[in-house]
Scaffold this motif. Structure first.
Motif, PDB file in Angstrom:
ATOM      1  N   LYS A   1      33.037  68.591   9.195  1.00 56.12           N
ATOM      2  CA  LYS A   1      33.882  69.397   8.319  1.00 56.12           C
ATOM      3  C   LYS A   1      33.141  69.841   7.056  1.00 56.12           C
ATOM      4  N   TYR A   2      32.311  68.959   6.502  1.00 54.58           N
ATOM      5  CA  TYR A   2      31.620  69.234   5.237  1.00 54.58           C
ATOM      6  C   TYR A   2      30.122  69.382   5.474  1.00 54.58           C
ATOM      7  N   LYS A   3      29.773  70.424   6.174  1.00 53.39           N
ATOM      8  CA  LYS A   3      28.371  70.662   6.530  1.00 53.39           C
ATOM      9  C   LYS A   3      27.503  71.013   5.319  1.00 53.39           C
ATOM     10  N   ASN A   4      28.132  71.382   4.204  1.00 56.98           N
ATOM     11  CA  ASN A   4      27.371  71.700   3.005  1.00 56.98           C
ATOM     12  C   ASN A   4      26.910  70.439   2.259  1.00 56.98           C
ATOM     13  N   CYS A   5      27.384  69.278   2.688  1.00 60.06           N
ATOM     14  CA  CYS A   5      26.973  68.000   2.106  1.00 60.06           C
ATOM     15  C   CYS A   5      26.165  67.213   3.131  1.00 60.06           C
ATOM     16  N   GLN A   6      25.217  66.442   2.644  1.00 59.29           N
ATOM     17  CA  GLN A   6      24.521  65.503   3.525  1.00 59.29           C
ATOM     18  C   GLN A   6      25.334  64.216   3.520  1.00 59.29           C
ATOM     19  N   ILE A   7      25.943  63.891   4.641  1.00 58.14           N
ATOM     20  CA  ILE A   7      26.752  62.675   4.762  1.00 58.14           C
ATOM     21  C   ILE A   7      26.087  61.775   5.789  1.00 58.14           C
ATOM     22  N   ASP A   8      25.689  60.600   5.339  1.00 62.52           N
ATOM     23  CA  ASP A   8      25.095  59.603   6.214  1.00 62.52           C
ATOM     24  C   ASP A   8      25.916  58.330   6.113  1.00 62.52           C
ATOM     25  N   TYR A   9      25.713  57.432   7.060  1.00 58.26           N
ATOM     26  CA  TYR A   9      26.512  56.215   7.041  1.00 58.26           C
ATOM     27  C   TYR A   9      25.790  55.064   7.748  1.00 58.26           C
ATOM     28  N   GLY A  10      26.297  53.894   7.478  1.00 58.67           N
ATOM     29  CA  GLY A  10      25.884  52.687   8.182  1.00 58.67           C
ATOM     30  C   GLY A  10      27.113  51.813   8.334  1.00 58.67           C
ATOM     31  N   ILE A  11      27.104  50.957   9.328  1.00 63.66           N
ATOM     32  CA  ILE A  11      28.230  50.055   9.571  1.00 63.66           C
ATOM     33  C   ILE A  11      27.779  48.634   9.245  1.00 63.66           C
TER      34      ILE A  11
ATOM     35  N   VAL B   1      33.421  55.135  12.716  1.00 59.73           N
ATOM     36  CA  VAL B   1      32.377  56.094  13.076  1.00 59.73           C
ATOM     37  C   VAL B   1      32.962  57.468  13.395  1.00 59.73           C
ATOM     38  N   ARG B   2      33.986  57.525  14.203  1.00 66.30           N
ATOM     39  CA  ARG B   2      34.544  58.834  14.585  1.00 66.30           C
ATOM     40  C   ARG B   2      35.077  59.613  13.384  1.00 66.30           C
ATOM     41  N   PRO B   3      35.883  58.998  12.500  1.00 62.86           N
ATOM     42  CA  PRO B   3      36.327  59.749  11.328  1.00 62.86           C
ATOM     43  C   PRO B   3      35.165  60.187  10.422  1.00 62.86           C
ATOM     44  N   ILE B   4      34.142  59.365  10.326  1.00 64.23           N
ATOM     45  CA  ILE B   4      32.979  59.743   9.521  1.00 64.23           C
ATOM     46  C   ILE B   4      32.273  60.940  10.156  1.00 64.23           C
ATOM     47  N   GLU B   5      32.110  60.906  11.466  1.00 63.85           N
ATOM     48  CA  GLU B   5      31.491  62.043  12.160  1.00 63.85           C
ATOM     49  C   GLU B   5      32.327  63.313  11.971  1.00 63.85           C
ATOM     50  N   ASP B   6      33.661  63.164  11.971  1.00 65.22           N
ATOM     51  CA  ASP B   6      34.533  64.314  11.710  1.00 65.22           C
ATOM     52  C   ASP B   6      34.284  64.881  10.308  1.00 65.22           C
ATOM     53  N   LEU B   7      34.107  63.992   9.319  1.00 64.95           N
ATOM     54  CA  LEU B   7      33.799  64.437   7.961  1.00 64.95           C
ATOM     55  C   LEU B   7      32.469  65.188   7.914  1.00 64.95           C
TER      56      LEU B   7
ATOM     57  N   ASN C   1      17.533  55.658  -2.485  1.00 59.50           N
ATOM     58  CA  ASN C   1      17.114  56.869  -1.783  1.00 59.50           C
ATOM     59  C   ASN C   1      17.799  58.127  -2.315  1.00 59.50           C
ATOM     60  N   GLY C   2      18.388  58.021  -3.491  1.00 59.98           N
ATOM     61  CA  GLY C   2      18.876  59.204  -4.177  1.00 59.98           C
ATOM     62  C   GLY C   2      20.234  59.743  -3.766  1.00 59.98           C
ATOM     63  N   TYR C   3      21.063  58.929  -3.143  1.00 58.72           N
ATOM     64  CA  TYR C   3      22.403  59.402  -2.797  1.00 58.72           C
ATOM     65  C   TYR C   3      23.228  59.567  -4.069  1.00 58.72           C
ATOM     66  N   ASP C   4      24.034  60.625  -4.089  1.00 62.59           N
ATOM     67  CA  ASP C   4      24.878  60.923  -5.238  1.00 62.59           C
ATOM     68  C   ASP C   4      26.149  60.087  -5.252  1.00 62.59           C
TER      69      ASP C   4
ATOM     70  N   MET D   1      25.057  67.837  -2.155  1.00 63.28           N
ATOM     71  CA  MET D   1      25.414  66.487  -2.518  1.00 63.28           C
ATOM     72  C   MET D   1      25.077  65.562  -1.363  1.00 63.28           C
ATOM     73  N   LYS D   2      24.482  64.425  -1.695  1.00 66.27           N
ATOM     74  CA  LYS D   2      24.168  63.397  -0.696  1.00 66.27           C
ATOM     75  C   LYS D   2      25.182  62.260  -0.824  1.00 66.27           C
ATOM     76  N   ILE D   3      25.869  61.974   0.268  1.00 67.55           N
ATOM     77  CA  ILE D   3      26.903  60.947   0.288  1.00 67.55           C
ATOM     78  C   ILE D   3      26.545  59.916   1.349  1.00 67.55           C
ATOM     79  N   PHE D   4      26.655  58.633   0.983  1.00 62.78           N
ATOM     80  CA  PHE D   4      26.439  57.559   1.952  1.00 62.78           C
ATOM     81  C   PHE D   4      27.730  56.766   2.069  1.00 62.78           C
ATOM     82  N   ILE D   5      28.175  56.561   3.301  1.00 60.77           N
ATOM     83  CA  ILE D   5      29.394  55.789   3.562  1.00 60.77           C
ATOM     84  C   ILE D   5      29.005  54.465   4.202  1.00 60.77           C
ATOM     85  N   VAL D   6      29.455  53.383   3.575  1.00 61.57           N
ATOM     86  CA  VAL D   6      29.289  52.055   4.164  1.00 61.57           C
ATOM     87  C   VAL D   6      30.578  51.769   4.914  1.00 61.57           C
ATOM     88  N   GLY D   7      30.553  52.004   6.221  1.00 59.60           N
ATOM     89  CA  GLY D   7      31.709  51.721   7.067  1.00 59.60           C
ATOM     90  C   GLY D   7      31.742  50.237   7.380  1.00 59.60           C
TER      91      GLY D   7
END
Length: 82
Positions: free
Chosen positions: A22-32, A13-19, A48-51, A1-7
């Motif tokens: 923790k969830y290495k089986n998901c692609q988690i990207d973010y922008g602020i 940033v730190r809590p997102i990096e922790d996620l 770009n195809g994020y779920d 699963m591809k997840i994008f977080i708009v912080g």
């Protein structure tokens, strides 16, 4: 699963990096970014195809208004699934 977080602020940033760790089986990207700039990030993520796109507050409401197909709200935060 591809997840994008708009912080919406740098303190997220730190809590997102922790996620990401923790969830290495998901692609988690973010922008602020906030509001219209956050909407631009969400549009790019959708194109770009994020779920899922995750945001909060006014930025989440703006994304909901322009992009939402399916929406899950939790504690006034919105989670968008494509």
């Amino acid at each position: 699963m591809k997840i994008f977080i708009v912080g919406t602020y740098e303190a997220m940033v730190r809590p997102i990096e922790d996620l990401k760790n923790k969830y290495k089986n998901c692609q988690i990207d973010y922008g602020i970014a906030m509001l219209e700039d956050g909407l631009k990030l969400a549009i790019d993520a959708k194109n770009n195809g994020y779920d899922a796109i995750i945001s909060r507050g006014g930025t989440a409401r703006l994304i909901k208004k322009h992009l939402a197909n399916r929406i899950q709200a939790a504690n006034n935060n919105y989670f968008y699934y494509y």
